[in-house]
Design an enzyme around this catalytic site. Structure first.
Site, mmCIF file in Angstrom:
data_model
loop_
_atom_site.group_PDB
_atom_site.id
_atom_site.type_symbol
_atom_site.label_atom_id
_atom_site.label_comp_id
_atom_site.label_asym_id
_atom_site.label_seq_id
_atom_site.Cartn_x
_atom_site.Cartn_y
_atom_site.Cartn_z
ATOM 1 N N GLU A 1 64.373 6.714 24.080
ATOM 2 C CA GLU A 1 63.334 7.629 23.505
ATOM 3 C C GLU A 1 63.952 9.035 23.037
ATOM 4 O O GLU A 1 64.762 9.289 23.748
ATOM 5 C CB GLU A 1 62.228 7.909 24.438
ATOM 6 C CG GLU A 1 61.110 6.770 24.831
ATOM 7 C CD GLU A 1 60.114 6.519 25.503
ATOM 8 O OE1 GLU A 1 59.372 5.763 25.528
ATOM 9 O OE2 GLU A 1 60.228 7.493 26.420
ATOM 10 N N CYS B 1 58.474 16.587 29.646
ATOM 11 C CA CYS B 1 59.734 16.542 30.581
ATOM 12 C C CYS B 1 59.289 15.575 31.687
ATOM 13 O O CYS B 1 58.204 15.851 32.136
ATOM 14 C CB CYS B 1 59.972 17.959 31.043
ATOM 15 S SG CYS B 1 61.292 18.125 32.111
#
Length: 346
Positions: free
Chosen positions: A83, A328
């Site tokens: 990703e 994150c």
């Protein structure tokens, strides 16, 4: 068949004006097929098609966040997946790229760490993320001016390919990014940090995912952290700064009851003494199956204040794309509500 994007721009096929045209089609126009390079002769396009693969991806899916961030799920030509994340701001466009399928660091609070390690990405598979994201957003690849090596993987354990990709990102005939706008994040590979310092032609920025100032806590949340002690990491950071003169960023994910005690803020300040640095405090982003939760806003503020009182340059980073699983620590090939998009669209 070799991937064209794995080549350094100086080594692209063709010569002179034709080479310049080829580079412009790839890095400015961002086309995904040789056939789309309409100012190249048909015979030349056919020759390139027979000798090189242009697109490193078999498929791409996207998940869009309400804040404008977009998670891109890439299926590579060997069927593996990874990703990247696109983050548009008012004054800049930023992309977070992966350097591996999965990650060997196994950080306990990170969804990618639970995947384990698949394989290293090639330079072209790293650079290709920028081109594909630009195509998906309908912009030129050169409009993406900020890039962080903070997606899946440990860039310094895929050193050669990460550096090769960085050189393409910075090359004036390729993406032409500023070295001041490219940041490489590492969990703290001391040997790699010192090696990066010697890359005179790069000059990209360094961020270290420290996440704890004491060995016991760090080894609890980063099992591979034992390979390099905190003292070894800090020594490497100081060596890096001595060679490059550049500030070092410390990333610190705030985990409730784990690394958010005020004594840890004091110890962190001690560790940073004499190092020109900036600390990013990152509230942990939730993901299914995690054993951790983020510190409270009050505790994050108290930790922040304790660092600031010690003269530490510190900020709290508010993550984008949490609702899309793009923030994150959330990258784990999950794709709720994804839609399939065309890879390499101009």
């Amino acid at each position: 068949m070799p991937l064209l994007l794995d080549l350094h721009p100086d080594h692209y096929p063709l010569e002179g004006f034709r080479r310049k045209q080829l580079l412009e089609w790839v890095f400015v126009q961002g086309v995904g097929t040789f056939d789309a390079m309409t100012n190249l002769p048909a015979g030349l396009r056919a020759e390139l098609e027979s000798e090189y693969q242009l697109n490193p991806f078999r498929d791409i899916e996207t998940v869009r966040s309400h804040d404008g961030s977009v998670k891109y799920l890439f299926t590579l030509n060997d069927g593996r997946q990874m990703e990247a994340v696109y983050m548009p701001y008012l004054d800049r466009k930023t992309i977070c790229v992966s350097t591996m399928v999965g990650c060997p660091a196994r950080c306990a609070f990170c969804a990618t760490g639970k995947m384990g390690f698949g394989r290293n990405l090639t330079p072209g598979e790293i650079v290709g993320q920028v081109l594909a994201v630009a195509g998906g957003e309908g912009i030129s690849p050169r409009e993406i001016r900020n890039l962080v090596f903070m997606g899946m993987g440990e860039a310094l354990l895929n050193y050669e390919n990460s550096m090769a990709a960085a050189r393409v990102l910075l090359h004036p005939d390729a993406l032409g990014m500023s070295k001041r706008r490219v940041t490489l994040s590492t969990v703290g590979i001391a040997k790699g940090i010192r090696r990066l310092a010697e890359e005179d032609d790069l000059g990209i920025k360094l961020a270290i995912s420290l996440h704890a100032p004491d060995e016991e806590t760090r080894q609890q949340i980063i099992p591979t952290g034992a390979a390099n002690s905190i003292e070894e990491i800090m020594a490497a950071a100081r060596d890096y700064q001595a060679v490059t003169g550049r500030r070092v960023t410390m990333e610190y994910t705030m985990l409730r009851g784990v690394n958010d005690h005020l004594w840890q803020a004091e110890l962190l300040a001690d560790r940073l003494d004499g190092l020109v640095s900036h600390v990013n405090l990152i509230p942990m982003n939730p993901w299914d199956g995690s054993d951790f939760v983020s510190s409270s806003e009050e505790q994050i503020q108290a930790f922040y204040d304790a660092l600031q009182d010690r003269g530490v340059d510190v900020s709290v980073r508010r993550s984008r794309g949490k609702d899309a699983g793009a923030a994150c620590g959330q990258l784990a090939l999950r794709r709720p509500g994804a839609r399939t998009g065309e890879v390499g669209a101009a």
